[in-house]
Scaffold this motif. Structure first.
Motif, PDB file in Angstrom:
ATOM      1  N   GLN A 125       0.852  -1.189   0.000  1.00 57.01           N
ATOM      2  CA  GLN A 125       0.000   0.000   0.000  1.00 57.01           C
ATOM      3  C   GLN A 125       0.885   1.236   0.000  1.00 57.01           C
ATOM      4  OE1 GLN A 125      -0.321  -2.092   3.003  1.00 57.01           O
ATOM      5  NE2 GLN A 125      -1.577  -3.526   1.872  1.00 57.01           N
ATOM      6  N   THR A 128       0.386   4.519   2.548  1.00 53.03           N
ATOM      7  CA  THR A 128       0.985   4.711   3.862  1.00 53.03           C
ATOM      8  C   THR A 128       2.221   5.600   3.814  1.00 53.03           C
ATOM      9  OG1 THR A 128       2.249   2.656   3.623  1.00 53.03           O
ATOM     10  CG2 THR A 128       0.109   2.504   4.704  1.00 53.03           C
ATOM     11  N   SER A 239       0.161   6.703  11.095  1.00 53.86           N
ATOM     12  CA  SER A 239      -1.184   6.158  10.979  1.00 53.86           C
ATOM     13  C   SER A 239      -1.844   6.695   9.716  1.00 53.86           C
ATOM     14  CB  SER A 239      -2.041   6.504  12.207  1.00 53.86           C
ATOM     15  OG  SER A 239      -2.373   7.881  12.217  1.00 53.86           O
ATOM     16  N   GLU A 241      -5.972   6.805   8.159  1.00 52.37           N
ATOM     17  CA  GLU A 241      -7.380   6.475   8.388  1.00 52.37           C
ATOM     18  C   GLU A 241      -8.217   7.007   7.237  1.00 52.37           C
ATOM     19  OE1 GLU A 241     -10.929   7.025  11.741  1.00 52.37           O
ATOM     20  OE2 GLU A 241      -8.882   7.706  12.157  1.00 52.37           O
ATOM     21  N   ILE A 276     -10.420   2.123   5.975  1.00 49.72           N
ATOM     22  CA  ILE A 276      -9.092   1.645   6.366  1.00 49.72           C
ATOM     23  C   ILE A 276      -8.682   2.327   7.666  1.00 49.72           C
ATOM     24  CG2 ILE A 276      -6.652   1.474   5.712  1.00 49.72           C
ATOM     25  CD1 ILE A 276      -7.547   1.841   2.797  1.00 49.72           C
ATOM     26  N   ASP A 277      -8.148   1.561   8.585  1.00 46.46           N
ATOM     27  CA  ASP A 277      -7.549   2.096   9.809  1.00 46.46           C
ATOM     28  C   ASP A 277      -6.199   1.399   9.979  1.00 46.46           C
ATOM     29  OD1 ASP A 277      -6.901   3.208  12.211  1.00 46.46           O
ATOM     30  OD2 ASP A 277      -8.469   2.213  13.371  1.00 46.46           O
ATOM     31  N   HIS A 278      -5.116   2.147   9.754  1.00 47.47           N
ATOM     32  CA  HIS A 278      -3.771   1.568   9.731  1.00 47.47           C
ATOM     33  C   HIS A 278      -2.886   2.318  10.726  1.00 47.47           C
ATOM     34  CE1 HIS A 278      -0.228  -0.297   7.630  1.00 47.47           C
ATOM     35  NE2 HIS A 278       0.371   0.756   8.149  1.00 47.47           N
ATOM     36  N   GLN A 280       1.144   1.929  12.756  1.00 49.99           N
ATOM     37  CA  GLN A 280       2.368   1.159  12.886  1.00 49.99           C
ATOM     38  C   GLN A 280       3.390   1.919  13.727  1.00 49.99           C
ATOM     39  OE1 GLN A 280       3.211   0.796   8.650  1.00 49.99           O
ATOM     40  NE2 GLN A 280       4.862   2.324   8.796  1.00 49.99           N
ATOM     41  N   ARG A 302      -1.040  -2.648  13.101  1.00 46.94           N
ATOM     42  CA  ARG A 302      -2.344  -3.258  12.845  1.00 46.94           C
ATOM     43  C   ARG A 302      -3.018  -2.518  11.695  1.00 46.94           C
ATOM     44  NH1 ARG A 302      -6.223   0.078  14.834  1.00 46.94           N
ATOM     45  NH2 ARG A 302      -7.785  -1.533  14.487  1.00 46.94           N
ATOM     46  N   ARG A 303      -3.834  -3.246  10.962  1.00 45.77           N
ATOM     47  CA  ARG A 303      -4.561  -2.672   9.839  1.00 45.77           C
ATOM     48  C   ARG A 303      -5.945  -3.323   9.789  1.00 45.77           C
ATOM     49  NH1 ARG A 303      -3.091  -0.094   4.985  1.00 45.77           N
ATOM     50  NH2 ARG A 303      -4.471  -0.463   3.202  1.00 45.77           N
TER      51      ARG A 303
END
Length: 694
Positions: A125, A128, A239, A241, A276-278, A280, A302-303
């Motif tokens: 992706q 990000t 992050s 979102e 999407i909620d990512h 790291q 988490r994703r």
């Protein structure tokens, strides 16, 4: 005279002007240092393979800071498509690798600050990447990329900047066509021996096409410091979102021609969308032991994704697998690298050993996309499984400079394991596992004919494993994963020249890639796509990159790629005969990017950009209407003022100056013949920002 011819005729004149205008020998950084490939900082001119670095100024000057396509178009060998669809991310391919991806980035290794933005099975992706905090982006192509493991047809690595200098805070706002707005806050600097970068932004757009609105929130935080004189440490959090991002789906040719802003009826009927909620968190540690260096990287994140598809109610695949995809992913991993100079060897010899470990675990569910007579909602459960992908790769590499010769060679043992734990058993147990292993060697040799002219040859072997999405369905109506799929294996050769003439940098390369067991679509029916191995493919191409400082005020950049990507053997696809010599879909034969920059004063810069792309086939038979060739021109300008502690800046940008209507990207092999995605007409953007330095 077509646009490509104009660009070709313009180039010699620009270079001649540059040579005559450089009597003052203006010093510019046309040979930046990179770590991608060699894993230690080296000038690109001294590396025996194709690698480019995109600077912070090139990433941000007159750009929107939203999509990586803004910066990557200037790299030869890359094809970067902004799909105008934030539910599906960018399309990026390198020398043809990744062109077939239906969503996200496939077959390329994406890395941000040492943290993979690609899962072990090769799905990535680019969204990000936080361009507002980028210091540089490095792009590696060709055989040397195979040292980064499976699914590394190329490597795109972004590095954020460290917090340096006096503390400062800033704010910026940007508005533009189709309801686009972006608001951005930042704070960075250094205090008490520690650097910090804090960044937050919100982007909103109504989208060029109907039913394509999106909101993207990004945050970033980085803390860098030196625990002692021999070590460096960085902590990084980011992050992304996106809630309710609308998906307009592809367009048929007839729908595109009738209305470029049109949307597929199913997108409205089922309200196709994606959230999407990512998040790291990672750390990078580097310590010096005399002349040796230890590098340690660790990360976790988490994703969560939920996506509503347009598979019609009553379709067998909707009843079996569902039209709503939902997964919660946990991912983590790390790497250890040791770089050891060998003092007893002649010349300069560096031995690098390392171990990379990556794992992602998805709790994946599928639901019907209806409940009773209500469409476009989460209905009954139809899929429940735990999907795990992990890789563990040791490698060793040698970098050796001896007189006029430079040698880089290495080998990596890649292991990628996929495991499926099926917990929805009413339609049978689809549990299973598959392990792929391969040694991927690479060797590159460079010779310095003169201090200003270097030539090199490079060769390597790589392999590309199927992703979990490609394994998800067996051909026909059989339930279960398609564990019979084999990885595709490639043999790559490259030969190139690198020259520096006054303040002009020229990189030229020819390459050939032969691939066995290429992964292609086997069947796309009723919302389910299965894949097969298709025999051999052949890719031959030429890349040219030129960057020149014509004078103190003028500079130019050009990136040209010619790529012949064809099937090298016959095969059958869903009953259709695909003949040897057919072109691979999604791969244009010619791409060209050129820009002319003018900076008459320190406080103003402006540039004209031009892009050309030849026609693109959309499926394997090459019988469906290809997306036509196009040329577009863009203009940008940036202004800056300094008043005591304050710095102000303004940005103006006009894209598609000639208001050309064209297909910006294609969806390869779409089962509904919705191959085409329209690009916007003439678009405008304007922004302003202020920064205060303490």
């Amino acid at each position: 005279m077509n646009t490509l011819s104009r660009f070709t005729l313009l180039l010699p004149g620009l270079l001649t002007l540059g040579n005559s205008a450089l009597a003052d020998d203006t010093a510019l950084v046309l040979d930046p240092s990179v770590v991608t490939g060699s894993r230690s900082a080296s000038p690109t001119f001294d590396l025996p393979y194709s690698v480019d670095s995109i600077s912070r100024e090139q990433i941000s000057d007159g750009q929107l800071g939203i999509n990586a396509s803004e910066a990557l178009s200037r790299v030869p060998g890359l094809v970067v498509q902004n799909r105008q669809n934030y539910a599906q991310d960018l399309q990026i391919s390198s020398r043809g690798f990744g062109a077939r991806s239906a969503f996200g980035v496939r077959g390329l290794k994406l890395i941000a600050d040492g943290i993979p933005a690609s899962t072990p099975d090769g799905q990535g992706q680019a969204a990000t990447f936080n361009l507002d905090t980028a210091e540089r982006i490095e792009v590696l192509r060709g055989p040397a990329a195979t040292l980064y493991g499976s699914n590394a047809g190329g490597v795109i690595q972004m590095f954020s900047r460290d917090g340096e200098g006096p503390p400062r805070i800033g704010a910026e706002t940007l508005v533009g066509s189709d309801g686009m707005s972006k608001n951005h806050l930042t704070a960075e600097g250094a205090a008490n021996g520690a650097g910090f970068v804090l960044d937050a932004s919100r982007m909103d757009t109504d989208g060029y096409r109907d039913h394509s609105s999106a909101r993207r929130d990004q945050t970033f935080a980085k803390l860098n410091f030196q625990p002692d004189d021999d070590s460096k440490l960085a902590l990084i959090y980011s992050s992304l979102e996106q809630n309710g991002t609308q998906d307009p789906l592809g367009q048929t040719w007839e729908a595109y021609k009738a209305d470029p802003r049109s949307v597929a009826p199913g997108a409205l009927t089922y309200n196709t969308r994606k959230s999407i909620d990512h998040q790291q968190l990672g750390t990078n540690y580097e310590r010096y032991f005399g002349d040796a260096t230890l590098q340690v990287n660790a990360y976790t994140g988490r994703r969560s994704v939920i996506q509503y598809l347009s598979i019609p109610k009553g379709t067998p695949s909707n009843e079996r697998g569902g039209g709503v995809v939902q997964f919660d992913r946990k991912f983590y991993g790390g790497s250890v690298h040791w770089m050891q100079p060998v003092e007893s060897a002649p010349g300069e010899l560096m031995i690098i050993t390392g171990l990379d470990f990556d794992q992602s675990e998805d709790s994946r569910h599928g639901y019907q996309n209806y409940s009773g007579t209500t469409l476009g909602v989460k209905g009954e459960l139809r899929r429940d499984e735990i999907d795990t992908a992990r890789s563990l790769d040791p490698y060793i590499q040698a970098n050796w400079a001896l007189g006029n010769w430079t040698l880089q060679a290495g080998v990596r043992h890649s292991t990628m394991e996929l495991d499926v734990d099926d917990q929805y058993l009413s339609n049978g147990d689809s549990s299973g596992s598959k392990t792929y292993q391969k040694n991927t060697p690479s060797m590159s040799v460079m010779y310095a004919f003169t201090p200003q002219l270097h030539g090199y040859v490079s060769a390597g072997k790589g392999f590309e494993t199927p992703t979990q999405a490609e394994l998800a369905y067996a051909p026909g109506s059989v339930e279960g994963f398609n564990f019979s799929l084999k990885p595709s294996e490639s043999t790559q050769y490259e030969m190139g020249l690198k020259a520096q003439v006054n303040n002009t940098r020229i990189n030229a390369a020819v390459f050939q890639i032969t691939t066995e067991d290429e992964l292609v679509v086997s069947q796309s029916l009723q919302g389910r796509t299965s894949y097969q191995n298709a025999g051999r493919t052949l890719r031959r191409g030429f890349e040219l990159g030129i960057e020149s400082q014509l004078s103190e005020q003028w500079s130019t950049n050009l990136a040209y790629t010619r790529l012949q990507a064809t099937y090298d053997s016959d095969f059958n696809n869903s009953g259709k005969a695909i003949e040897k010599g057919n072109y691979l879909p999604g791969v244009p034969q010619t791409t060209l990017f050129a820009e002319l920059n003018w900076k008459p004063r320190d406080w103003v810069s402006t540039a004209l950009e031009g892009m050309y792309r030849s026609k693109v086939y959309v499926e394997d038979t090459n019988n469906e209407r290809a997306a036509p060739a196009y040329s577009v021109f863009n203009w940008r300008a940036r202004f800056e003022q300094k008043v005591e502690h304050w710095t102000f800046h303004q940005t103006l940008r006009l894209d598609n100056l000639l208001d050309r209507q064209y297909v910006g990207s294609v969806i390869v092999g779409d089962s509904n013949n919705r191959y085409y995605e329209a690009a916007p007409g003439r678009s405008w953007y304007a922004g302003a920002g202020a920064e205060y330095t303490f």
